[in-house]
Design an enzyme around this catalytic site. Structure first.
Site, PDB file in Angstrom:
ATOM      1  CG  MET A   6     -16.348  -4.135   1.811  1.00 20.38           C
ATOM      2  SD  MET A   6     -15.180  -2.949   2.513  1.00 20.38           S
ATOM      3  CE  MET A   6     -15.185  -1.706   1.229  1.00 20.38           C
TER       4      MET A   6
ATOM      5  CG  MET B 217     -17.577   0.287   3.589  1.00 14.97           C
ATOM      6  SD  MET B 217     -16.538   0.703   4.986  1.00 14.97           S
ATOM      7  CE  MET B 217     -14.906   0.625   4.241  1.00 14.97           C
TER       8      MET B 217
ATOM      9  CG  MET C 228     -10.631  -7.819   2.240  1.00 14.51           C
ATOM     10  SD  MET C 228     -10.542  -6.211   1.435  1.00 14.51           S
ATOM     11  CE  MET C 228     -10.171  -5.134   2.824  1.00 14.51           C
TER      12      MET C 228
ATOM     13  CG  ASP D 282     -12.894   0.958  -0.027  1.00 16.84           C
ATOM     14  OD1 ASP D 282     -12.851  -0.233  -0.410  1.00 16.84           O
ATOM     15  OD2 ASP D 282     -11.883   1.628   0.241  1.00 16.84           O
TER      16      ASP D 282
ATOM     17  CB  SER E 284      -8.672   3.246  -0.782  1.00 19.57           C
ATOM     18  OG  SER E 284      -9.875   3.425  -0.058  1.00 19.57           O
TER      19      SER E 284
ATOM     20  CG  HIS F 265     -10.028   0.371  -3.895  1.00 21.92           C
ATOM     21  ND1 HIS F 265     -10.156  -0.889  -4.441  1.00 21.92           N
ATOM     22  CD2 HIS F 265     -10.458   0.268  -2.609  1.00 21.92           C
ATOM     23  CE1 HIS F 265     -10.626  -1.718  -3.517  1.00 21.92           C
ATOM     24  NE2 HIS F 265     -10.843  -1.034  -2.402  1.00 21.92           N
TER      25      HIS F 265
ATOM     26  CG  ASP G 140      -8.561  -2.941   0.053  1.00 20.11           C
ATOM     27  OD1 ASP G 140      -8.013  -1.967   0.599  1.00 20.11           O
ATOM     28  OD2 ASP G 140      -9.786  -3.003  -0.181  1.00 20.11           O
TER      29      ASP G 140
ATOM     30  CG  HIS H 149     -13.796  -3.468  -1.908  1.00 21.77           C
ATOM     31  ND1 HIS H 149     -12.902  -3.230  -0.883  1.00 21.77           N
ATOM     32  CD2 HIS H 149     -14.401  -4.658  -1.601  1.00 21.77           C
ATOM     33  CE1 HIS H 149     -12.969  -4.213  -0.004  1.00 21.77           C
ATOM     34  NE2 HIS H 149     -13.871  -5.089  -0.404  1.00 21.77           N
TER      35      HIS H 149
END
Ligand code: DX5
Ligand code: ZN
Length: 229
Positions: A74, A38, A143, A36, A9, A34, A181, A72
């Protein structure tokens, strides 16, 4: 069962050297990047979006590194950012079911954009609906921390949930990846593999270590030992 993939990540990477960091972990033995995303709304933190994904993809391509980017998301809402991430070179796009109105429509839109589609289950979200969606999925992401921050501790109740997800996958006609994850370490990745995961996200364990090849090799050794048992 799919082959085992290790997915660093980049949340835990040095963002000022993101391209080099991503190349380094792939050269060190990682399989997937990966990424992320957000939004300070779905989760209480703010990270990176499609322009960074595009720059990273271009950098990897220039360096001859063909590992895929696993985005990913979020974020809430999801749909309006599917095309931008697909255009930016994300190969896999996953999202949380509570962040969209119609999960099936969003999954279909991801595949129609040419990407693999993933669905993410938070620690407190049961797998009750997974069988309804599974045929639209290329990836199931569990998660093992509450999303928002790297460096948290692995929630142990994820282990039986991984086994439950594996059983749902085995009972289905499809074979999506089963990714876990949050809070993965050299010490617990074997148990995560034994429970049925095949894709292992690790941020601080890999980027926080001084030696990426040694850390990734140690994780892989634990995963392979779990397979041999
Ligand atoms: C958490 C993110 C994870 C996180 C993992 O919200 O989705 O991908 O970066 O980091 P570690 O491995 O440090 O828990
Ligand atoms: Zn993540």
């Amino acid at each position: 069962m799919n082959s085992d993939w290790i997915a660093p990540s980049i949340l835990a990477a040095d963002f000022a050297r993101l391209g080099a960091e991503a190349c380094d972990v792939v050269k060190a033995g990682a399989d997937l990047i990966h990424f992320d995303v957000m939004d300070n709304h779905f989760v209480p933190n703010l990270t990176i979006g499609p322009p960074v994904c595009q720059s990273l993809r271009r950098h990897l391509d220039r360096e001859g590194v063909n590992a895929s980017i696993d985005a990913h998301l979020m974020i809430d809402p999801v749909d309006s950012l599917i095309a931008p991430f697909a255009d930016a070179g994300a190969a896999i796009i996953s999202f949380h079911p509570e962040a969209t109105h119609d999960v099936g429509t969003t999954l279909t839109a991801i595949r129609e954009a040419g990407c693999k589609a993933g669905l993410v289950f938070n620690p407190n979200v049961p797998l009750t609906r997974l069988p309804d969606w599974i045929e639209l999925l290329d990836l199931v992401l569990l998660m093992s921390v509450n999303p928002g921050f790297g460096g948290q501790s692995f929630i142990e109740s994820t282990l039986p949930k991984i086994a439950e997800a594996r059983a749902i996958i085995e009972a289905s006609p499809v074979n999506p990846r089963l990714e876990v994850d949050g809070g993965l370490t050299i010490g617990n990745v074997g148990a995560v593999a034994a429970a049925g995961a095949d894709t292992f996200v690790a941020g601080s364990t890999i980027f926080g270590s001084g030696d990426y090849p040694a850390t990734i090799a140690a994780m892989r050794e634990q995963i392979e030992a779990a397979r041999d048992r």
